[in-house]
Scaffold this motif. Structure first.
Motif, short mmCIF file in Angstrom:
data_model
loop_
_atom_site.label_atom_id
_atom_site.label_comp_id
_atom_site.label_asym_id
_atom_site.label_seq_id
_atom_site.Cartn_x
_atom_site.Cartn_y
_atom_site.Cartn_z
N GLY A 116 0.79 -1.22 0.00
CA GLY A 116 0.00 0.00 0.00
C GLY A 116 0.83 1.27 0.00
N LEU A 117 2.14 1.13 -0.17
CA LEU A 117 3.02 2.30 -0.28
C LEU A 117 3.61 2.35 -1.67
CD1 LEU A 117 5.18 2.49 3.00
CD2 LEU A 117 3.26 3.94 2.35
N GLU A 118 3.71 3.52 -2.23
CA GLU A 118 4.44 3.70 -3.48
C GLU A 118 5.93 3.74 -3.17
OE1 GLU A 118 3.09 3.63 -6.39
OE2 GLU A 118 1.03 3.61 -5.66
N SER A 119 6.74 3.43 -4.18
CA SER A 119 8.19 3.38 -3.96
C SER A 119 8.73 4.72 -3.49
CB SER A 119 8.89 2.93 -5.24
OG SER A 119 8.54 3.76 -6.33
N GLU A 120 8.13 5.84 -3.97
CA GLU A 120 8.61 7.16 -3.54
C GLU A 120 8.34 7.39 -2.06
OE1 GLU A 120 6.60 6.56 -6.03
OE2 GLU A 120 7.73 7.07 -7.85
#
Length: 374
Positions: free
Chosen positions: A111-115
């Motif tokens: 649920g987290l983007e890589s950024e």
């Protein structure tokens, strides 16, 4: 018995990639298990082959969105988790990729983007305390606790909220590897009567039914009953042994409720037929029948409510005690499922029917057409 005896040629273009818009419009091949006679119909014509007093037994398991795509917490590298079995206390048996990179202690965030992960992992400015791990910022975190063979792991989840809701939001349906198309509507990989969550794959023979058609069958006097078997991914595992008898069958959890056991006993006593919908229903009924026959004798045994783990393996030569017919899909070459239906209808009958199905351009596997063995 050699596994190669259950092989057949299947053109790749016959593997169905998407479900039909109308569930009951699938084609239905019929196979008389005594004579080997084959017929060609539509699924909505199933009622022509069921009589008042027959019992149709369906598996009401519900598929969970068990495939999760995330990032390694320390490096941001892509990682995949496929849930197989709940162990309790937020722990699951799972398959992970890449297995070589996900050792015990590894953390995977979902649920987290890589950024966002990169920002959470950014080194602290001089004089400031170190940044915490990204766990609190991720809706879901998996911690690898134990390593197993072939990508198998025991993982523990960390989250805030209600796990099924989080899983429904972040997870994807674990479609079989031969399906390359993305499924837009998750409910098309569920039966219309799916109830008890826990499967890593759908009992696909049931995908052909609608609620209206089940009502129609009941109005014609066909009895409907349910059981639960949570399908594991072992159902897609190829037979690695050369001899059928040497195959190590996977185990799956089942529940046969009292009302279904009683419906079975009542139907048999009245001379009706028990028709399983799907190989999972067949395996559950045959497990219960095997155990009942061992305790009571082969003749006149009665089923009782039961539950547990079954690794029953049905192939030609193993007795079929419970079912008189089977609604099923078309199965992979050299698979345990093809061996199961051969136990019911005979290997030669089944392979002749499959040869005709290929010739007639039936759609194969999970989203494909159906077969009735009677």
């Amino acid at each position: 018995m050699n596994v190669d005896l259950f092989d057949y040629d299947l053109p790749e273009e016959l593997i169905a990639q998407t479900p039909l818009a109308n569930r009951t419009e699938s084609r239905l091949m019929t196979l008389n298990r005594t004579t080997g006679e084959v017929g060609h119909h539509r699924f909505y014509e199933l009622d022509q082959f069921l009589k008042a007093g027959d019992l149709l037994v369906l598996n009401d398991t519900r598929v969970i969105p068990a495939r999760l795509f995330g990032l390694k917490a320390d490096t941001g590298a892509k990682a995949e988790v496929l849930l197989l079995r709940e162990l309790g206390e937020n722990r699951w048996e799972a398959l992970v990729r890449p297995g070589k990179k996900l050792k015990a202690g590894a953390r995977i965030v979902f649920g987290l983007e890589s950024e966002e992960l990169a920002a959470a992992n950014a080194p602290a400015a001089p004089g400031n305390p170190p940044q915490p791990l990204p766990s609190p910022k991720a809706p879901l975190v998996a911690v690898v606790e134990e390593e197993g063979d072939m990508g198998g792991r025991i993982i523990r989840f960390e989250y805030e909220g209600i796990f099924p809701e989080i899983l429904d939001q972040l997870g994807q349906m674990p479609l079989p590897p031969y399906i390359k198309e993305r499924l837009e509507d998750k409910e098309r990989y569920q039966t219309v009567y799916a109830k008890h969550e826990g499967s890593a794959a759908a009992p696909t023979a049931g995908l052909h039914f609608t609620k209206d058609y089940l009502r129609h069958l009941e109005e014609r006097g066909v009895q409907i009953a349910y059981l639960t078997l949570h399908v594991g991914l072992g159902t897609f595992r190829p037979v690695s042994a050369d001899k059928v008898e040497e195959h190590d069958m996977h185990a799956e959890y089942y529940v046969l409720p009292p009302e279904t056991a009683e419906a079975f006993n009542r139907t048999k006593a009245a001379g009706g037929r028990v028709v399983a919908v799907g190989t999972t229903s067949a395996r559950t009924l045959e497990t219960a029948a095997r155990d009942a026959a061992a305790a009571q004798g082969e003749e006149g045994f009665r089923l009782s409510a039961c539950s547990g783990w079954t690794d029953i393996f049905l192939y030609p030569g193993v007795p079929i005690r419970a079912i008189d017919g089977l609604v099923t899909n078309f199965h992979l070459p050299k698979s345990t499922l093809l061996m199961l239906i051969s136990a019911l209808a005979g290997r030669e009958n089944v392979l002749r029917a499959y040869e005709e199905a290929v010739k007639e351009r039936y759609r194969f596997f999970s989203f494909g057409d159906a077969m009735l063995i009677y």
